[in-house]
Design a protein around this motif. Structure first.
Motif, PDB file in Angstrom:
ATOM      1  N   THR A   1      18.530   5.339  -1.595  1.00  0.00           N
ATOM      2  CA  THR A   1      18.881   5.536  -0.181  1.00  0.00           C
ATOM      3  C   THR A   1      20.343   5.949   0.003  1.00  0.00           C
ATOM      4  O   THR A   1      20.754   6.233   1.124  1.00  0.00           O
ATOM      5  N   ARG A   2      21.104   6.019  -1.087  1.00  0.00           N
ATOM      6  CA  ARG A   2      22.508   6.420  -0.989  1.00  0.00           C
ATOM      7  C   ARG A   2      22.692   7.924  -1.191  1.00  0.00           C
ATOM      8  O   ARG A   2      23.817   8.426  -1.155  1.00  0.00           O
TER       9      ARG A   2
ATOM     10  N   GLU B   1      22.240  10.634   0.608  1.00  0.00           N
ATOM     11  CA  GLU B   1      22.915  11.390   1.663  1.00  0.00           C
ATOM     12  C   GLU B   1      24.421  11.162   1.618  1.00  0.00           C
ATOM     13  O   GLU B   1      25.216  12.104   1.770  1.00  0.00           O
ATOM     14  N   GLU B   2      24.822   9.922   1.393  1.00  0.00           N
ATOM     15  CA  GLU B   2      26.250   9.597   1.279  1.00  0.00           C
ATOM     16  C   GLU B   2      26.870  10.310   0.078  1.00  0.00           C
ATOM     17  O   GLU B   2      27.996  10.816   0.154  1.00  0.00           O
ATOM     18  N   GLU B   3      26.135  10.353  -1.027  1.00  0.00           N
ATOM     19  CA  GLU B   3      26.648  11.000  -2.233  1.00  0.00           C
ATOM     20  C   GLU B   3      26.771  12.506  -2.046  1.00  0.00           C
ATOM     21  O   GLU B   3      27.751  13.124  -2.497  1.00  0.00           O
TER      22      GLU B   3
ATOM     23  N   ALA C   1      26.502  18.315   1.247  1.00  0.00           N
ATOM     24  CA  ALA C   1      25.714  18.168   2.476  1.00  0.00           C
ATOM     25  C   ALA C   1      25.546  19.545   3.125  1.00  0.00           C
ATOM     26  O   ALA C   1      26.515  20.267   3.338  1.00  0.00           O
TER      27      ALA C   1
ATOM     28  N   THR D   1      16.686  -0.865  -0.813  1.00  0.00           N
ATOM     29  CA  THR D   1      17.871  -0.031  -0.612  1.00  0.00           C
ATOM     30  C   THR D   1      18.659   0.091  -1.910  1.00  0.00           C
ATOM     31  O   THR D   1      18.424  -0.647  -2.876  1.00  0.00           O
ATOM     32  N   CYS D   2      19.613   0.998  -1.921  1.00  0.00           N
ATOM     33  CA  CYS D   2      20.488   1.148  -3.089  1.00  0.00           C
ATOM     34  C   CYS D   2      21.255  -0.145  -3.330  1.00  0.00           C
ATOM     35  O   CYS D   2      21.443  -0.555  -4.484  1.00  0.00           O
ATOM     36  N   GLU D   3      21.668  -0.797  -2.264  1.00  0.00           N
ATOM     37  CA  GLU D   3      22.409  -2.057  -2.408  1.00  0.00           C
ATOM     38  C   GLU D   3      21.524  -3.133  -3.039  1.00  0.00           C
ATOM     39  O   GLU D   3      21.989  -3.922  -3.883  1.00  0.00           O
TER      40      GLU D   3
ATOM     41  N   SER E   1      14.121  13.769  -0.832  1.00  0.00           N
ATOM     42  CA  SER E   1      14.554  12.585  -1.579  1.00  0.00           C
ATOM     43  C   SER E   1      13.373  11.637  -1.725  1.00  0.00           C
ATOM     44  O   SER E   1      12.728  11.286  -0.736  1.00  0.00           O
TER      45      SER E   1
ATOM     46  N   GLU F   1      27.343  14.034   0.745  1.00  0.00           N
ATOM     47  CA  GLU F   1      28.510  14.228   1.613  1.00  0.00           C
ATOM     48  C   GLU F   1      29.799  14.125   0.810  1.00  0.00           C
ATOM     49  O   GLU F   1      30.707  14.964   0.942  1.00  0.00           O
ATOM     50  N   ARG F   2      29.893  13.110  -0.031  1.00  0.00           N
ATOM     51  CA  ARG F   2      31.109  12.889  -0.825  1.00  0.00           C
ATOM     52  C   ARG F   2      31.383  14.045  -1.785  1.00  0.00           C
ATOM     53  O   ARG F   2      32.539  14.403  -2.024  1.00  0.00           O
TER      54      ARG F   2
END
Length: 212
Positions: free
Chosen positions: A118-119, A121-123, A130, A57-59, A138, A125-126
């Motif tokens: 994996t981040r 989609e969140e990026e 999106a 994951t990105c984390e 991806s 959106e921000r």
């Protein structure tokens, strides 16, 4: 008029999204590192490779960066702060490139094709991206990364177009070369002028007359 392409496949970073280079350089300087050290380390195949293929994951990728910089800085706390600051570097969307792609999308599908974590989609959106494209390919979600030919095949499939009827735009020559080898028309992106020229048949008179 017959259009030259049935789909536009486009990279994300380096075409649509850009990170603040001044902020990145400031972090290197703050931690006593040579210019470009953080970015080079973060994007190294050993660390970014697993993240871009969705194997971690990105984390987990960020945790691997902390470990790498702990060895350099000699302090887990400083390394963690460095990675936190690096992850928070401001980014923005180039509105001219976005507008040109939006013009193209009025006529044909536009697909985002990006080596990402994996981040993503969140990026998206921000950043208000999106739903901007018809599909997103991806690498972290499909398990293959540019310049693997399968990425381009997946993108063409999602666009509903034959590979030889796709335009592929990317800022990395090796990624464009792989698309061209598969039969696509490729553009090595150096700025909106390149995109404007490639999409000339898709652009309305209002966009053509805008200053460049």
């Amino acid at each position: 008029m017959t259009l030259p392409f049935d789909a536009v496949l486009c990279d994300f970073d380096g075409v649509l999204r850009f990170h603040d280079p001044v902020a990145q350089a400031r972090i290197d300087e703050t931690y006593g590192l040579a210019p470009g050290t953080i970015l080079k380390t973060a994007l190294s195949p050993a660390l970014m490779g697993p993240a871009s293929l969705g194997l971690i994951t990105c984390e987990e990728w960020e945790a691997s960066l902390v470990t790498a910089f702990t060895d350099v800085l000699g302090s887990p706390g400083r390394a963690a702060r460095l990675v936190e600051e690096f992850a928070a570097v401001p980014s923005w969307i180039d509105e001219e490139a976005r507008g040109l792609l939006a013009e193209a999308r009025r006529r044909v599908p536009v697909v985002l094709v990006t080596n990402a974590t994996t981040r993503l989609e969140e990026e998206l959106e921000r950043l208000g991206m999106a739903g901007f494209t018809d599909a997103v390919v991806s690498s972290a979600r499909v398990g293959v990364a540019k310049p693997d030919r399968r990425v381009y095949e997946i993108a063409a499939e999602r666009a509903g177009a034959a590979v030889e009827r796709c335009l592929f735009v990317d800022d990395r020559p090796e990624n464009v070369a792989a698309a061209v080898a598969l039969g696509m028309t490729g553009v090595v992106y150096g700025g909106p002028t390149d995109l404007r020229a490639a999409l000339a048949d898709f652009i309305s008179p209002a966009w053509r007359n805008q200053s460049r």
